[in-house]
Design an enzyme around this catalytic site. Structure first.
Site, PDB file in Angstrom:
ATOM      1  CD  GLU A  62      -3.070  -0.839   0.249  1.00  0.00           C
ATOM      2  OE1 GLU A  62      -3.236   0.169  -0.560  1.00  0.00           O
ATOM      3  OE2 GLU A  62      -3.997  -1.492   0.136  1.00  0.00           O
ATOM      4  CG  ASP A  97      -6.411  -7.367  -7.224  1.00  0.00           C
ATOM      5  OD1 ASP A  97      -5.152  -7.577  -6.691  1.00  0.00           O
ATOM      6  OD2 ASP A  97      -7.152  -6.639  -6.884  1.00  0.00           O
ATOM      7  CD  GLU A 151     -11.510  -1.515  -7.332  1.00  0.00           C
ATOM      8  OE1 GLU A 151     -10.459  -1.305  -6.687  1.00  0.00           O
ATOM      9  OE2 GLU A 151     -12.718  -1.299  -6.749  1.00  0.00           O
ATOM     10  CB  THR A 205      -2.449  -1.053  -9.098  1.00  0.00           C
ATOM     11  OG1 THR A 205      -3.688  -1.739  -8.875  1.00  0.00           O
ATOM     12  CG2 THR A 205      -1.942  -0.792  -7.386  1.00  0.00           C
TER      13      THR A 205
END
Length: 584
Positions: A187, A323, A461, A548
């Site tokens: 993160e 993912d 997303e 991401t």
């Protein structure tokens, strides 16, 4: 931090992806400002002088290159024609390019960002988060200004330059990484390191590179393990790492393989290849144990006897835990100028495995979804997290080495559109108009229904896939769907200072929860803004890769970045490796 991470894992299975909030200024104006030039380099503080001096030299060289390059008006390329894929009819008028209504929608999203940032700046400036209901400042990421750093490039892209300047000054004078508590390596890399690098890429200001080098060096220490896999948690102050207790020494696929875009960019802008070679090693280790179908279980261990990775579970998921590994296989290949074939081959093999073994359709509505698999058995469920796959599959199709007209590319583009339509129904079929965290398929009375996780945490997303698909295909359908989502956000999530998560999307008037993740500003609002923006600030086919966390970075083969890297790169320090697609 450990408690926060545990809560995320237990409550949402979230190991990545993101949120934000909004307030109008006193006039309610959303006037477009003049384009801002790169900011002047700040005078280093005495305690930072040595570290910043090097960064200033790098940034100065870069600006000199910019100054000598001839400016040419960008020509918009005609997108390759695709086979017609019919989409279900939707209500509302289509939004065309240069349409005043489209500009109004873009400005409404910018006003939302201004509202969310305004609440954060007033009640929690420099803190990790602001609580949208109680107005409290929250330090749940070690006190690294998480929301501020994650939002920097969103402010720049939306031309909120005054807000950007105030945030930059805080970064220059207040931001430090002497954090004692353990924090997530993953993160922190995608949010903080990615945020600093994107701010540097946009503004050219050396202060962001200085801080990025400091953070990057501390995070790089997590790779100092027997296996070479990075520790899941980082102790930034000590420059060491460790594993979360619940993992019992294992590693998570998405965590170890979603660091490379950021570290490769850092290597390119500093000329220091250690960032790239250290992080890239993870992909080479994963290649050694590549499953026949390309589908990787998401828990990893290390076999000291064979000196190879071993899988410690059988769960296959394109949602939580797995993912972004598949995402970065494609994006690292693109970032390197599409020359490092191993990454593309691994991506294609994984997508073939997904298409052949995990793709399912519901019986009534024929909704396409990506099932999960455990012990060889399919589990008919799909996380909202997996909705990013619509955009990823489309990007993979448009960059397919065999061309967009190839059978594989057409298959993947069709899957991209079908999965994105399913995700649209995740919103459309909910009374609130917003999607739950997880969905099950083959329910008693419906093809699709929310699981027990019926909350909504401002996730990006779905709108990510809307932006990518519209960017590539130009189909106005995706803009209309995005506008519907934005209206639902305004109706149900907006508070007096920001935007709030929701407890249950299955009711018409859901209860708000006192939480706004930084990814709402970094991703959700940014993707919505770019969806309606016509200025081409992100070019996915020729110039940029989005990490991401939606932080746009130029390819490492970009001319300016290459020149800087060549000036500072010593191949003797690295040995045989891939640099800009060539073996040194």
């Amino acid at each position: 931090m450990a408690e926060v991470a545990a809560k995320h894992l237990e409550g949402t299975d979230r190991l990545h992806r993101h949120a934000g909030e909004i307030v109008l200024d006193s006039s309610g104006s959303s006037k477009k400002k003049k384009k801002k030039k790169a900011l002047p380099h700040p005078k280093p503080q005495p305690e930072e002088e040595e570290a910043e001096a090097e960064a200033v030299v790098i940034a100065t060289k870069r600006n000199e290159i910019f100054a000598h390059e001839k400016k040419t008006e960008e020509k918009k390329e005609t997108k390759p024609e695709t086979k017609k894929v019919e989409l279900p009819k939707i209500g509302g008028a289509s939004v065309e390019k240069d349409d005043p209504e489209n500009r109004r929608r873009r400005d409404a999203v910018r006003d939302a960002m201004r509202h969310a940032w305004g609440g954060y700046e007033k009640y929690a400036f420099g803190k990790d988060e602001v609580s949208p209901l109680s107005h409290r400042a929250v330090e749940n990421w070690g006190g690294m200004g998480n929301t501020l750093v994650d939002s920097l490039d969103t402010l720049w892209i939306m031309e909120l330059y005054e807000e950007f300047d105030r945030a930059k000054e805080w970064v220059r004078t207040k931001l430090h990484y002497n954090v004692q508590n353990p924090i997530s390596t993953f993160e922190t890399t995608i949010r903080s390191l990615g945020g600093l690098l994107a701010a540097y890429d946009r503004s050219g200001d050396a202060v962001f590179l200085t801080k990025a080098v400091d953070l990057g060096d501390r995070l790089l220490a997590t790779f100092n393990t027997k296996s070479g896999l990075p520790s899941g948690q980082s102790l930034l102050k000590k420059g060491t790492g460790g594993s979360a207790g619940w993992l019992r020494g294992s590693y998570v696929l998405a965590e170890v393989a979603t660091l490379q875009v950021e570290f490769r960019y850092l290597a390119a802008v500093t000329g220091n290849r250690k960032y790239a070679t250290t992080s890239e090693k993870v992909f080479h280790m994963l290649k050694e144990v590549e499953p026949e179908d390309g589908l990787y279980p998401y828990k990893l261990g290390w076999d000291a006897h064979t000196n190879k990775i071993r899988f410690t579970n059988t769960q296959i998921s394109f949602g939580a835990m797995g993912d972004s590994f598949y995402e970065y296989l494609l994006k690292v290949w693109i970032q390197g100028g599409k020359k490092e074939s191993m990454y593309r081959e691994m991506y294609d093999k994984s997508i073939d495995g997904m298409a052949n073994k995990l793709i399912q359709k519901t019986k009534k509505e024929k909704l396409t979804y990506i099932a999960e698999r455990s012990n060889g058995r399919l589990q008919h469920k799909m996380d909202h997290l997996a909705c990013f796959m619509g955009g990823l599959l489309a990007l993979g199709a448009y960059t397919d080495p065999g061309g967009l007209d190839s059978e594989r590319a057409q298959r993947d583009l069709q899957l991209a559109k079908d999965i994105t339509y399913t995700c649209y129904q995740m919103y459309k079929q909910m009374p609130s108009g917003l999607a739950a965290e997880k969905f099950s398929f083959g329910c008693e009375s419906k093809d699709m229904c929310p699981s027990s996780a019926r909350f909504y945490i401002l996730r990006p997303e779905f709108v990510e896939s809307l932006f990518v698909l519209h960017h590539l295909t130009g189909d106005p359908t995706y803009r209309q769907w995005g506008w519907e989502i934005f209206q639902a956000l305004e109706k149900h999530c907006k508070t007096d200072i920001a935007y709030a998560s929701l407890k249950d999307v299955m009711v018409e008037n859901p209860i708000k929860e006192d939480k706004m993740e930084s990814f709402f500003l970094a991703e959700t609002l940014k993707y919505l803004y770019l969806l309606f923006d016509e200025e081409g600030q992100v070019d996915l086919l020729e110039k940029h890769v989005l990490n991401t966390e939606a932080h746009p970075l130029r390819w490492i083969t970009d001319t300016e970045l290459q020149k800087l890297a060549i000036q500072n790169f010593d191949p003797q320090e690295v040995g045989p490796t891939i640099v800009h697609g060539e073996v040194w």
